[in-house]
Design an enzyme around this catalytic site. Structure first.
Site, PDB file in Angstrom:
ATOM      1  N   ASP A  33       0.822  -1.214   0.000  1.00 41.12           N
ATOM      2  CA  ASP A  33       0.000   0.000   0.000  1.00 41.12           C
ATOM      3  C   ASP A  33       0.852   1.258   0.000  1.00 41.12           C
ATOM      4  O   ASP A  33       1.496   1.578   0.999  1.00 41.12           O
ATOM      5  CB  ASP A  33      -0.903  -0.029   1.227  1.00 41.12           C
ATOM      6  CG  ASP A  33      -1.816   1.173   1.325  1.00 41.12           C
ATOM      7  OD1 ASP A  33      -1.987   1.870   0.307  1.00 41.12           O
ATOM      8  OD2 ASP A  33      -2.364   1.418   2.419  1.00 41.12           O
TER       9      ASP A  33
ATOM     10  N   ASP B 183      -1.863   5.950  -5.393  1.00 41.74           N
ATOM     11  CA  ASP B 183      -2.193   5.185  -4.193  1.00 41.74           C
ATOM     12  C   ASP B 183      -2.648   3.774  -4.554  1.00 41.74           C
ATOM     13  O   ASP B 183      -3.772   3.577  -5.027  1.00 41.74           O
ATOM     14  CB  ASP B 183      -3.288   5.919  -3.419  1.00 41.74           C
ATOM     15  CG  ASP B 183      -3.617   5.269  -2.085  1.00 41.74           C
ATOM     16  OD1 ASP B 183      -3.075   4.194  -1.796  1.00 41.74           O
ATOM     17  OD2 ASP B 183      -4.423   5.843  -1.339  1.00 41.74           O
TER      18      ASP B 183
END
Length: 501
Positions: A172, A361
């Site tokens: 992430d 992201d």
């Protein structure tokens, strides 16, 4: 799963005082950025202290759905029959496929926005990867891959070195801290999946302060102690990485969602408690030839996705890779020159000022934008658009500026930014509303829907500067088959190949 109360109860032992940190990270469809630092209190005076993580957020933000990669709403992909797979393949050529539940959440947000009355405003270095990890796509909502934790203790007279313990985590770039499922969690839910056992690792070190994290959210809660151990990403070993061991999972959501960890790849300034992130330990320990990692994502029914550490794989993109400097090293934030839907400029705030930030992201499924921008986008696009015929909808074009001041367009065609599910022929724009706080926003987020179209590179260079690179993704069938079956097996933390193209 909604953030109704979004608070963190923090506890600890060992010191005759307590402290707390208010730590904000956008709740864009994800659980894992909500990391809080434990308060340290004297053992004779135990107490709970509530730290509201979303100070300053509006009620709309508290209602944001957790639906992204790494979220607790994702479910494991089910086996797909050949006829159904052909049907999904045909649909995926006309629009981006997401799960029915995700699409339902997206439509609910769009329905609420449409009901509101608003004024309408209308190159990377050529490095062969050092480690390649195949990723598993869980219902087009999250991508997980294996990492190894710890160093096995010797057992009996065996001369064969055992592999480190393995857990599947989300990689992430929108968070920094590391959570790992552990044997301290003894519920039947935890027992059904892979867990890290610190007692079997000879390199395990407990946190000297006994720091305990307790993260509470709308319908669930995570708790666990901090610890340190060696981490293994393919052939890369990072010595003595600090992370949180999951001890308790509270909430029915854990019954249906397998969760083994999240590996944050953002910047130290985001790290709760000042814990050095794994990527910064990689840089300091000089264990990777090039401080770069990259992603190749595919939507279902394709199953070939991967993360590459230490370089790029030329078989999965069309050269060149355009590199753009990170302007705010908190998220992977870039300067946005413009965002257009056809001729309509979207990157303006309600006062007509330019919105000049965009964030890459991997922990978010969709695009996100300030709420009023999503309003305008929904009013500019037809409601109930057919997934089979987008009726001449224009491209969505992000224009970015490189180090030399040159402008580059990142075009996203309508079959990518319009999403549907296998059970419906009605598509929705893949945009969720999110208003970041002023110190990091307003900004747009580029999630997995974008990165399925663009191979994406994250480069920390020498640790003092950072870049994000984009190149059109190339879906080479032979290379994808190698990822799916032979080249980089799922479930291997040590296996890797050098793909030079």
């Amino acid at each position: 799963l909604k953030f109704h109360t979004l608070q963190s109860l923090v506890r600890g032992v060992g010191y005759p005082f307590y402290t707390y940190f208010s730590f904000y990270s956008p709740i864009t469809m994800r659980l894992f950025q909500l990391t809080a630092v434990a308060a340290l209190v004297h053992p004779e005076h135990p107490m709970d202290h509530t730290v509201v993580l979303h100070k300053g957020l509006t009620e709309d933000h508290n209602q944001l759905e957790v639906t992204a990669a790494g979220s607790l709403l994702a479910r494991r992909a089910r086996s797909i029959g050949s006829k159904h797979r052909e049907h999904l393949t045909a649909l995926s050529q006309k629009s981006s496929l997401v799960s029915t539940r995700q699409l339902s959440h997206l439509r609910e947000h769009h329905k609420q926005l449409r009901a509101e009355k608003k004024h309408v405003l209308l190159e990377a270095e050529d490095e062969t990867p050092h480690a390649i990890l195949a990723l598993r796509n869980l219902r087009d909502a999250e991508y997980v891959g294996p990492i190894g934790v710890g160093t096995p203790k010797a057992t009996g007279d065996s001369l064969v070195e055992a592999d480190p313990q393995q857990v599947n985590v989300v990689f992430d770039t929108g968070s920094t801290n590391l959570w790992i499922a552990s044997t301290y969690c003894t519920s039947h839910i935890c027992a059904e999946r892979s867990r890290y056992d610190p007692d079997t690792s000879k390199t395990f070190t407990p946190d000297s302060d006994g720091t305990y994290l307790d993260v509470k959210f709308g319908t669930g809660e995570l708790q666990g102690y901090m610890a340190t151990d060696d981490l293994h990403v393919g052939p890369i070993t990072v010595k003595q990485q600090t992370f949180a061991m999951i001890e308790k999972e509270i909430g029915d959501v854990f019954e249906s969602i397998p969760f083994e960890g999240i590996l944050g790849l953002a910047f130290p300034s985001m790290s709760a408690g000042g814990v050095k992130p794994l990527l910064d330990n990689v840089i300091d320990q000089k264990v990777m030839g090039h401080n770069e990692f990259s992603f190749f994502f595919t939507p279902l029914p394709e199953t070939a996705s991967a993360v590459f550490f230490g370089g790029v794989d030329k078989r999965f993109y069309e050269a060149p890779i355009r590199m753009f400097p990170v302007t705010e090293p908190f998220y992977w934030t870039l300067h946005l020159e413009s965002l257009k839907l056809g001729d309509a400029k979207l990157n303006v705030d309600e006062d007509g000022k330019a919105i000049d930030r965009v964030v890459a992201d991997t922990g978010t499924t969709f695009f996100t934008a300030p709420k009023h921008v999503v309003h305008n986008l929904l009013r500019a696009l037809p409601q109930g658009a057919s997934c089979g015929d987008h009726g001449g909808l224009p491209d969505l074009v992000f224009t970015l500026r490189d180090d030399e001041g040159k402008m580059h367009d990142m075009s996203v065609p309508p079959h990518v930014y319009m999403v549907g599910d296998a059970g419906s022929n009605v598509c929705e724009p893949a945009f969720m509303p999110l208003d970041l706080p002023s110190e990091h926003g307003p900004a747009f987020l580029l999630g997995e829907v974008f990165m399925r179209h663009y191979y994406t590179v994250f480069d920390r260079r020498d640790g003092n500067s950072a870049y994000v690179g984009f190149a059109k993704a190339r879906h080479d069938k032979d290379a994808m088959l190698e990822l799916e079956g032979g080249g980089v097996p799922h479930g291997s933390v040590n296996g890797h190949q050098h793909f030079s193209g």
